[in-house]
Design an enzyme around this catalytic site. Sequence first.
Site, PDB file in Angstrom:
ATOM      1  N   GLY A 213       0.840  -1.195   0.000  1.00 55.76           N
ATOM      2  CA  GLY A 213       0.000   0.000   0.000  1.00 55.76           C
ATOM      3  C   GLY A 213       0.869   1.236   0.000  1.00 55.76           C
ATOM      4  N   SER A 214       0.349   2.315   0.564  1.00 55.52           N
ATOM      5  CA  SER A 214       1.055   3.593   0.487  1.00 55.52           C
ATOM      6  C   SER A 214       2.231   3.638   1.467  1.00 55.52           C
ATOM      7  CB  SER A 214       0.077   4.725   0.806  1.00 55.52           C
ATOM      8  OG  SER A 214      -0.415   4.555   2.116  1.00 55.52           O
TER       9      SER A 214
ATOM     10  N   CYS B 107       1.604  -0.130  -8.815  1.00 55.10           N
ATOM     11  CA  CYS B 107       2.727   0.371  -8.018  1.00 55.10           C
ATOM     12  C   CYS B 107       3.964   0.546  -8.881  1.00 55.10           C
ATOM     13  CB  CYS B 107       2.995  -0.553  -6.842  1.00 55.10           C
ATOM     14  SG  CYS B 107       3.149  -2.272  -7.309  1.00 55.10           S
TER      15      CYS B 107
ATOM     16  N   GLU C 151       5.774  -3.458   0.722  1.00 57.34           N
ATOM     17  CA  GLU C 151       5.794  -3.047  -0.692  1.00 57.34           C
ATOM     18  C   GLU C 151       5.011  -1.749  -0.770  1.00 57.34           C
ATOM     19  OE1 GLU C 151       7.521  -4.430  -2.901  1.00 57.34           O
ATOM     20  OE2 GLU C 151       7.795  -6.524  -2.294  1.00 57.34           O
TER      21      GLU C 151
HETATM   22  P1  NAD Z   1      -3.289   2.554   1.549  1.00 61.91           P
HETATM   23  O1  NAD Z   1      -1.964   2.534   2.196  1.00 61.91           O
HETATM   24  O2  NAD Z   1      -4.173   3.702   1.776  1.00 61.91           O
HETATM   25  O3  NAD Z   1      -4.127   1.271   2.006  1.00 61.91           O
HETATM   26  C1  NAD Z   1      -3.611  -0.039   1.876  1.00 61.91           C
HETATM   27  C2  NAD Z   1      -4.167  -0.913   2.988  1.00 61.91           C
HETATM   28  O4  NAD Z   1      -3.635  -0.501   4.242  1.00 61.91           O
HETATM   29  C3  NAD Z   1      -5.676  -0.869   3.143  1.00 61.91           C
HETATM   30  O5  NAD Z   1      -6.120  -2.189   3.385  1.00 61.91           O
HETATM   31  C4  NAD Z   1      -5.871   0.006   4.356  1.00 61.91           C
HETATM   32  O6  NAD Z   1      -7.049  -0.274   5.065  1.00 61.91           O
HETATM   33  C5  NAD Z   1      -4.669  -0.362   5.187  1.00 61.91           C
HETATM   34  N1  NAD Z   1      -4.216   0.641   6.142  1.00 61.91           N
HETATM   35  C6  NAD Z   1      -4.203   1.982   6.000  1.00 61.91           C
HETATM   36  N2  NAD Z   1      -3.659   2.575   7.092  1.00 61.91           N
HETATM   37  C7  NAD Z   1      -3.310   1.574   7.931  1.00 61.91           C
HETATM   38  C8  NAD Z   1      -2.700   1.528   9.211  1.00 61.91           C
HETATM   39  N3  NAD Z   1      -2.344   2.637   9.852  1.00 61.91           N
HETATM   40  N4  NAD Z   1      -2.473   0.318   9.778  1.00 61.91           N
HETATM   41  C9  NAD Z   1      -2.806  -0.813   9.140  1.00 61.91           C
HETATM   42  N5  NAD Z   1      -3.424  -0.834   7.926  1.00 61.91           N
HETATM   43  C10 NAD Z   1      -3.666   0.347   7.332  1.00 61.91           C
HETATM   44  O7  NAD Z   1      -2.964   2.322   0.012  1.00 61.91           O
HETATM   45  P2  NAD Z   1      -3.980   2.252  -1.230  1.00 61.91           P
HETATM   46  O8  NAD Z   1      -4.474   3.639  -1.482  1.00 61.91           O
HETATM   47  O9  NAD Z   1      -4.963   1.157  -1.059  1.00 61.91           O
HETATM   48  O10 NAD Z   1      -2.995   1.798  -2.405  1.00 61.91           O
HETATM   49  C11 NAD Z   1      -2.318   2.705  -3.195  1.00 61.91           C
HETATM   50  C12 NAD Z   1      -0.862   2.793  -2.808  1.00 61.91           C
HETATM   51  O11 NAD Z   1      -0.299   1.495  -2.703  1.00 61.91           O
HETATM   52  C13 NAD Z   1       0.000   3.507  -3.818  1.00 61.91           C
HETATM   53  O12 NAD Z   1       0.915   4.364  -3.160  1.00 61.91           O
HETATM   54  C14 NAD Z   1       0.777   2.400  -4.512  1.00 61.91           C
HETATM   55  O13 NAD Z   1       1.996   2.778  -5.081  1.00 61.91           O
HETATM   56  C15 NAD Z   1       0.926   1.420  -3.418  1.00 61.91           C
HETATM   57  N6  NAD Z   1       1.095   0.061  -3.944  1.00 61.91           N
HETATM   58  C16 NAD Z   1       2.320  -0.516  -3.843  1.00 61.91           C
HETATM   59  C17 NAD Z   1       2.527  -1.770  -4.368  1.00 61.91           C
HETATM   60  C18 NAD Z   1       3.876  -2.425  -4.280  1.00 61.91           C
HETATM   61  O14 NAD Z   1       3.995  -3.604  -4.541  1.00 61.91           O
HETATM   62  N7  NAD Z   1       4.902  -1.706  -3.896  1.00 61.91           N
HETATM   63  C19 NAD Z   1       1.481  -2.440  -4.983  1.00 61.91           C
HETATM   64  C20 NAD Z   1       0.242  -1.824  -5.069  1.00 61.91           C
HETATM   65  C21 NAD Z   1       0.062  -0.562  -4.526  1.00 61.91           C
END
Ligand code: NAD
Length: 469
Positions: free
Chosen positions: A221-222, A277, A243
């Site tokens: 995620g982010s 990503c 990641e």
């Molecule tokens: P996000 O970080 O907002 O959410 C991802 C997940 O994390 C969700 O399930 C969310 O509920 C959870 N989450 C959020 N805050 C949390 C916390 N404090 N504790 C535990 N869990 C928490 O990301 P998104 O908007 O869903 O995805 C987009 C981002 O993900 C982009 O920045 C993208 O580059 C990145 N991404 C990276 C990869 C990789 O392999 N590096 C792959 C896909 C997406």
Amino acid sequence: METYDALLAAIAPTNGQARTILDPATRQPVGEAPVHTVEDLERAVTAAAAAQPAWAALGHDARSAALLKAADAVERSAEELAHLLSREQGKPLNGPNARFEVGACAAWLRATATTELKPETVVDDGDTHAELHYKPIGVVGAIGPWNWPMMITIWQIAPALRMGNTAVVKPSEYTPLSVLALIKVLNEELPDGVLHVIAGDREVGARLAEHPAIGKVMFTGSTAAGKAIIKSSANTVKRLTLELGGNDAGIVLPDADPKAIAQDLFWGAFINTGQTCAALKRLYVHADIYDAVCEELTSVAKAMPMGVGLDEKNVLGPLQNKAQYDIVAQLVDAARDSGARILLGGNPDPDQPGYFYPTTLIADIDNDNPLVAEEQFGPALPIIRYSTIEEAIGYANALDVGLGASVWSPNLAAAREVASRIEAGTVWINKHGAVDPRVPFGGAKQSGYGLEFGVEGLKALGVPQIING
Ligand code: NAD
């Protein structure tokens, strides 16, 4: 094989809170998702911990056989899963999208099931015999994003299960149905208690990251959420694979053939409508071929149909959610206001019901423009002119993230030399974003740490143990 309606009915909430999920292309309801709570998470973790010893005791061969059967189950329900993924995430059935993602789930399950990890003799000199083994960690938590919800879930749980761990998955709030359905299908073949899904919000994710009974968190995620997870996992010294976000650079060397590379450049940037990503998010082109690359890329991009995912002709879809649509729109508007030249797109239809942002190419843009410096995560690619390779490498390495990158040239030796100087976890040559279950994948700098895929990916889901004597 499940019918689509039976699959949706099987994952619908029977009690507790429910949430209606809307199709991002039409804003019509797709289905009802449960809203799981921290109490639901506690029950899932307890059940996963109870099931783990017996799952570990099965051994590698039996666990691999179960994962291969789970891959068959995904294939049996592939069309229904792709249909649901397309409606919930927005990505078209066709092109490198929903059917491709479901196919990748089965392929990654099979590759993970058949990758060998043998104990390694590290010293054997007559006095010392030291072997390196990998033992199960216990219960693994998997927290995922909304862009490739099924495939990333498999990337996280397949090696976890293969190594003898049980797993609790927390999908993104934006795409719970896709992951609930995938896990329902996998559980047709896996033993009871081994794999759980909790469709909760960030609070549930945060509890998972600090939970004392969870030994490792796989997070995609982010970067901001990744940093929060590092903090909440600290008290239990949890293992982490992170990641995180990227802002991948592509460098086109002056000897590249613009026409020959245009199609691959396009898909490197616009796969999943840019919501990937490791997509190409900043394209650096040498001044000698800058205009030709802009022209060829524009002609490829113009020919790619965008629209509702279930329409077989489309290969690009909407942004998955309003927040992401707004980010892309604001970045493109600011780039236009700064004097950058819009080659294509940049003019969304304000009357449409869905979150469609047209395929957008922006030329004559400065390297410090926010559309270049920030991850746009959508269908808008800035194309920046450079004059010397030192300048291009400097631009590529200037950010604090480094997931992927690419170099484009028919001269492989020259391309590899440039690749070796780029600060990114993967540098592709004459392609971008091509992941492979045999090849380790992970980020440099603030794009995260830990490797996924291949033998390295299995090792990351085990506790190393030395047997010395
Ligand atoms: P996000 O970080 O907002 O959410 C991802 C997940 O994390 C969700 O399930 C969310 O509920 C959870 N989450 C959020 N805050 C949390 C916390 N404090 N504790 C535990 N869990 C928490 O990301 P998104 O908007 O869903 O995805 C987009 C981002 O993900 C982009 O920045 C993208 O580059 C990145 N991404 C990276 C990869 C990789 O392999 N590096 C792959 C896909 C997406």
